[in-house]
Design a protein around this motif. Structure first.
Motif, PDB file in Angstrom:
ATOM      1  N   TYR A 312       0.818  -1.210   0.000  1.00  0.00           N
ATOM      2  CA  TYR A 312       0.000   0.000   0.000  1.00  0.00           C
ATOM      3  C   TYR A 312       0.858   1.269   0.000  1.00  0.00           C
ATOM      4  CZ  TYR A 312      -3.167  -3.707   1.317  1.00  0.00           C
ATOM      5  OH  TYR A 312      -3.861  -4.890   1.347  1.00  0.00           O
ATOM      6  N   VAL A 313       2.145   1.096  -0.234  1.00  0.00           N
ATOM      7  CA  VAL A 313       3.067   2.220  -0.360  1.00  0.00           C
ATOM      8  C   VAL A 313       3.192   2.566  -1.844  1.00  0.00           C
ATOM      9  CG1 VAL A 313       5.473   2.955  -0.033  1.00  0.00           C
ATOM     10  CG2 VAL A 313       4.343   1.547   1.706  1.00  0.00           C
ATOM     11  N   PRO A 314       3.154   3.846  -2.213  1.00  0.00           N
ATOM     12  CA  PRO A 314       3.337   4.193  -3.634  1.00  0.00           C
ATOM     13  C   PRO A 314       4.619   3.574  -4.186  1.00  0.00           C
ATOM     14  CG  PRO A 314       2.659   6.125  -2.374  1.00  0.00           C
ATOM     15  CD  PRO A 314       2.925   5.033  -1.374  1.00  0.00           C
ATOM     16  N   LYS A 315       4.536   3.054  -5.407  1.00  0.00           N
ATOM     17  CA  LYS A 315       5.648   2.298  -5.977  1.00  0.00           C
ATOM     18  C   LYS A 315       6.993   3.022  -5.893  1.00  0.00           C
ATOM     19  CE  LYS A 315       6.848  -0.489 -10.024  1.00  0.00           C
ATOM     20  NZ  LYS A 315       6.391  -0.964 -11.358  1.00  0.00           N
ATOM     21  N   PRO A 316       7.070   4.315  -6.178  1.00  0.00           N
ATOM     22  CA  PRO A 316       8.377   4.983  -6.112  1.00  0.00           C
ATOM     23  C   PRO A 316       8.989   5.007  -4.709  1.00  0.00           C
ATOM     24  CG  PRO A 316       6.802   6.292  -7.382  1.00  0.00           C
ATOM     25  CD  PRO A 316       6.022   5.215  -6.693  1.00  0.00           C
ATOM     26  N   LYS A 317       8.158   4.819  -3.695  1.00  0.00           N
ATOM     27  CA  LYS A 317       8.648   4.888  -2.318  1.00  0.00           C
ATOM     28  C   LYS A 317       8.948   3.510  -1.723  1.00  0.00           C
ATOM     29  CE  LYS A 317       6.355   9.261  -1.195  1.00  0.00           C
ATOM     30  NZ  LYS A 317       5.467   9.969  -0.238  1.00  0.00           N
ATOM     31  N   ARG A 318       8.698   2.453  -2.482  1.00  0.00           N
ATOM     32  CA  ARG A 318       8.965   1.115  -1.950  1.00  0.00           C
ATOM     33  C   ARG A 318      10.467   0.870  -1.879  1.00  0.00           C
ATOM     34  NH1 ARG A 318       4.591  -1.654  -5.929  1.00  0.00           N
ATOM     35  NH2 ARG A 318       2.716  -0.867  -4.875  1.00  0.00           N
ATOM     36  N   VAL A 319      10.862   0.180  -0.820  1.00  0.00           N
ATOM     37  CA  VAL A 319      12.268  -0.154  -0.611  1.00  0.00           C
ATOM     38  C   VAL A 319      12.534  -1.608  -0.981  1.00  0.00           C
ATOM     39  CG1 VAL A 319      14.135  -0.294   1.080  1.00  0.00           C
ATOM     40  CG2 VAL A 319      12.479   1.589   1.202  1.00  0.00           C
ATOM     41  N   TYR A 320      11.658  -2.497  -0.550  1.00  0.00           N
ATOM     42  CA  TYR A 320      11.880  -3.934  -0.720  1.00  0.00           C
ATOM     43  C   TYR A 320      10.924  -4.593  -1.705  1.00  0.00           C
ATOM     44  CZ  TYR A 320      14.680  -3.205   3.471  1.00  0.00           C
ATOM     45  OH  TYR A 320      15.615  -2.743   4.365  1.00  0.00           O
ATOM     46  N   GLY A 321       9.845  -3.904  -2.109  1.00  0.00           N
ATOM     47  CA  GLY A 321       8.950  -4.485  -3.084  1.00  0.00           C
ATOM     48  C   GLY A 321       7.519  -4.604  -2.603  1.00  0.00           C
ATOM     49  N   TYR A 322       6.626  -4.864  -3.541  1.00  0.00           N
ATOM     50  CA  TYR A 322       5.182  -4.886  -3.300  1.00  0.00           C
ATOM     51  C   TYR A 322       4.794  -5.872  -2.202  1.00  0.00           C
ATOM     52  CZ  TYR A 322       0.241  -5.861  -4.383  1.00  0.00           C
ATOM     53  OH  TYR A 322      -1.116  -6.057  -4.299  1.00  0.00           O
ATOM     54  N   PHE A 323       5.276  -7.110  -2.270  1.00  0.00           N
ATOM     55  CA  PHE A 323       4.879  -8.158  -1.329  1.00  0.00           C
ATOM     56  C   PHE A 323       6.128  -8.864  -0.805  1.00  0.00           C
ATOM     57  CE2 PHE A 323       2.721 -12.239  -0.136  1.00  0.00           C
ATOM     58  CZ  PHE A 323       1.690 -11.714   0.601  1.00  0.00           C
ATOM     59  N   ALA A 324       7.070  -8.074  -0.335  1.00  0.00           N
ATOM     60  CA  ALA A 324       8.340  -8.634   0.120  1.00  0.00           C
ATOM     61  C   ALA A 324       8.109  -9.642   1.242  1.00  0.00           C
ATOM     62  CB  ALA A 324       9.268  -7.530   0.594  1.00  0.00           C
ATOM     63  N   MET A 325       8.574 -10.868   0.997  1.00  0.00           N
ATOM     64  CA  MET A 325       8.391 -11.961   1.952  1.00  0.00           C
ATOM     65  C   MET A 325       9.705 -12.207   2.689  1.00  0.00           C
ATOM     66  SD  MET A 325       6.162 -14.581  -0.438  1.00  0.00           S
ATOM     67  CE  MET A 325       5.745 -15.676   0.935  1.00  0.00           C
ATOM     68  N   PRO A 326       9.722 -12.042   4.015  1.00  0.00           N
ATOM     69  CA  PRO A 326      10.943 -12.363   4.751  1.00  0.00           C
ATOM     70  C   PRO A 326      11.329 -13.830   4.591  1.00  0.00           C
ATOM     71  CG  PRO A 326       9.453 -11.047   6.095  1.00  0.00           C
ATOM     72  CD  PRO A 326       8.683 -11.473   4.875  1.00  0.00           C
ATOM     73  N   VAL A 327      12.624 -14.094   4.610  1.00  0.00           N
ATOM     74  CA  VAL A 327      13.150 -15.453   4.509  1.00  0.00           C
ATOM     75  C   VAL A 327      13.634 -15.882   5.891  1.00  0.00           C
ATOM     76  CG1 VAL A 327      14.808 -16.994   3.419  1.00  0.00           C
ATOM     77  CG2 VAL A 327      13.860 -15.061   2.127  1.00  0.00           C
ATOM     78  N   LEU A 328      13.050 -16.952   6.412  1.00  0.00           N
ATOM     79  CA  LEU A 328      13.438 -17.502   7.704  1.00  0.00           C
ATOM     80  C   LEU A 328      14.373 -18.676   7.477  1.00  0.00           C
ATOM     81  CD1 LEU A 328      12.903 -17.554  10.861  1.00  0.00           C
ATOM     82  CD2 LEU A 328      11.166 -19.292  10.344  1.00  0.00           C
ATOM     83  N   ALA A 329      15.520 -18.669   8.152  1.00  0.00           N
ATOM     84  CA  ALA A 329      16.475 -19.785   8.045  1.00  0.00           C
ATOM     85  C   ALA A 329      17.346 -19.798   9.284  1.00  0.00           C
ATOM     86  CB  ALA A 329      17.349 -19.647   6.801  1.00  0.00           C
ATOM     87  N   GLY A 330      17.543 -20.990   9.848  1.00  0.00           N
ATOM     88  CA  GLY A 330      18.373 -21.092  11.036  1.00  0.00           C
ATOM     89  C   GLY A 330      17.866 -20.273  12.204  1.00  0.00           C
ATOM     90  N   GLY A 331      16.582 -20.028  12.236  1.00  0.00           N
ATOM     91  CA  GLY A 331      16.007 -19.247  13.324  1.00  0.00           C
ATOM     92  C   GLY A 331      16.232 -17.758  13.205  1.00  0.00           C
ATOM     93  N   ARG A 332      16.679 -17.305  12.037  1.00  0.00           N
ATOM     94  CA  ARG A 332      16.932 -15.883  11.799  1.00  0.00           C
ATOM     95  C   ARG A 332      16.169 -15.448  10.554  1.00  0.00           C
ATOM     96  NH1 ARG A 332      20.038 -14.112  16.304  1.00  0.00           N
ATOM     97  NH2 ARG A 332      21.415 -15.839  16.896  1.00  0.00           N
ATOM     98  N   LEU A 333      15.923 -14.163  10.435  1.00  0.00           N
ATOM     99  CA  LEU A 333      15.387 -13.593   9.214  1.00  0.00           C
ATOM    100  C   LEU A 333      16.569 -13.089   8.406  1.00  0.00           C
ATOM    101  CD1 LEU A 333      12.259 -11.743  10.652  1.00  0.00           C
ATOM    102  CD2 LEU A 333      12.355 -13.981   9.537  1.00  0.00           C
ATOM    103  N   VAL A 334      16.849 -13.775   7.283  1.00  0.00           N
ATOM    104  CA  VAL A 334      18.127 -13.581   6.588  1.00  0.00           C
ATOM    105  C   VAL A 334      17.983 -12.839   5.260  1.00  0.00           C
ATOM    106  CG1 VAL A 334      19.119 -15.632   7.658  1.00  0.00           C
ATOM    107  CG2 VAL A 334      17.991 -15.824   5.413  1.00  0.00           C
ATOM    108  N   GLY A 335      16.793 -12.414   4.919  1.00  0.00           N
ATOM    109  CA  GLY A 335      16.618 -11.684   3.676  1.00  0.00           C
ATOM    110  C   GLY A 335      15.158 -11.503   3.349  1.00  0.00           C
TER     111      GLY A 335
END
Length: 401
Positions: A312-335
């Protein structure tokens, strides 16, 4: 709170993180015997949302914990009732109501949302007019014809604008909030409404519990689902007020603890403190609406990770993307991965990696997600750290070969 009891345990930040992961179903062997219904009861609430990129959020949440469970299996688990012994319609496993947001909830929790239904009935806030007699007509139609969508009832909108509800839609949504009507399933993403007296088992169909008992139950459930949390964490889980938590937490069964570095008092599920949180970690993409990362401040406190949905952020103001999904690995959020689909290809439009060590985990998460949604290839369009693009592409190619 004016006073706090003495903490019963002192936890390190890592211990609290592992307790939270286990409580959310990401640490240890997944409970495949309980399946999707087990995940729902374990979490207490699964958030719904209209956005569908790889899949809808209520599908992504059990996938993240159980692996490649079929998407049809997910919906059937939520909405298909178990037939009764006498051949009757059987008992539902879930209903939809307002919890953290619009959520699928275990049907046995119906009595514990009586406090919210009473609040809606006593203090309704509506931005839509309700024509005289429409409410009664909707209830009569459901009673006569059985489960119906808003379209079946006469139309959801007056115009094409999403907010311009018809009188029928206003009436049935009001009946839903009051508890006279219940959403029994989603069909083509439309709510299917039925009378609560017909859809909810008789033993559960009551508002007999007072507000204090309802709140005690929801605070206890939130503490169990979080493992450990601050007052704000616990309140946020089912969107309670801080003072509502304060009024019942001493009698909720949760115990006070301290967590190194948190800076605020915390409460824990006593069962979560009985054994060390150990086991195999899940590697997976997370829905932005996953209850592990619902509350931004908690996510930053536990994982050192800033999470924000930018749909819901205007496209020019997005940093990580429309539906950026965090990546969980080894008990950490790594990307993070902002995904899309192009035929049989899962497209990673934008990938953010927490250094070179995150490359194998992000590749694994992408490949597993691609397989789950029936894609046979993965294409990476942009990596925020350009020097990691080639290693990520090589990792994906090696696994796809």
């Amino acid at each position: 709170m004016t006073s706090l009891p003495r903490p019963t345990a002192e936890l390190s930040a890592d211990e609290a993180r592992r307790i939270a992961l286990r409580a959310q179903g990401f640490l240890g062997a997944p409970d495949r015997s309980g399946g999707v219904r087990g995940v729902l009861r374990h979490l207490g609430a699964v958030q719904l949302d209209t956005i569908s990129v790889l899949a809808r959020s209520h599908e992504l949440i059990p996938y993240a914990r159980l692996g490649a469970v079929g998407r049809r299996t997910v919906d059937d688990a939520y909405w298909t009732a178990t037939p009764s012994a006498d051949g009757g319609p059987g008992s539902p496993h879930a209903f939809e109501y307002w919890s953290h947001a619009a959520c699928i909830l275990p049907v046995e929790e119906w009595p514990h949302f009586a406090f919210r239904r009473r609040a809606y009935r006593a203090r309704p806030h509506w931005n839509h007019d309700l024509p005289a007699g429409t409410y009664e007509q909707v209830v009569k139609q459901l009673r006569t014809e059985g489960p119906l969508t808003a379209t079946d009832l006469g139309g959801a909108k007056k115009t094409s604008e999403w907010w311009d509800w018809s009188g029928t839609k206003v009436a049935v949504e009001r009946a839903l909030m009051y508890g006279e009507v219940v959403c029994t399933e989603r069909r083509g993403w439309k709510r299917v409404y039925d009378l609560a007296e017909r859809a909810i088992p008789d033993a559960l169909l009551h508002d007999e519990l007072d507000d204090q008992e309802c709140l005690r139950r929801l605070v206890r459930l939130a503490g169990r689902s979080l493992g450990v949390g601050t007052r704000a964490d616990i309140a946020d889980y089912h969107r309670l007020k801080g003072e509502q938590v304060d009024a019942v937490i001493a009698d909720s069964g949760l115990v006070p603890v301290t967590v190194a570095g948190w800076g605020k008092p915390a409460w824990a599920d006593p069962a979560a403190l009985e054994t060390p949180a150990r086991g195999r970690h899940r590697t997976t993409l997370l829905s932005p609406f996953d209850s592990l990362i619902w509350e931004r401040a908690r996510t930053e406190r536990i994982f050192g990770f800033t999470h924000r949905l930018e749909a819901y952020v205007p496209k020019p103001k997005r940093v990580y993307g429309y539906f950026a999904m965090p990546v969980l690995a080894g008990g950490r959020l790594v990307g993070r991965v902002d995904p899309a689909r192009d035929g049989a290809t899962l497209v990673a439009k934008q990938v953010t990696l927490d250094g070179p060590k995150a490359v194998p985990a992000v590749a694994q998460a992408l490949l597993e997600a691609a397989s789950w949604v029936g894609c046979t290839n993965v294409r990476v369009e942009r990596v925020d750290a350009p020097d990691l693009r080639a290693p990520l592409a090589a990792e994906l190619a090696r696994s796809l070969a």
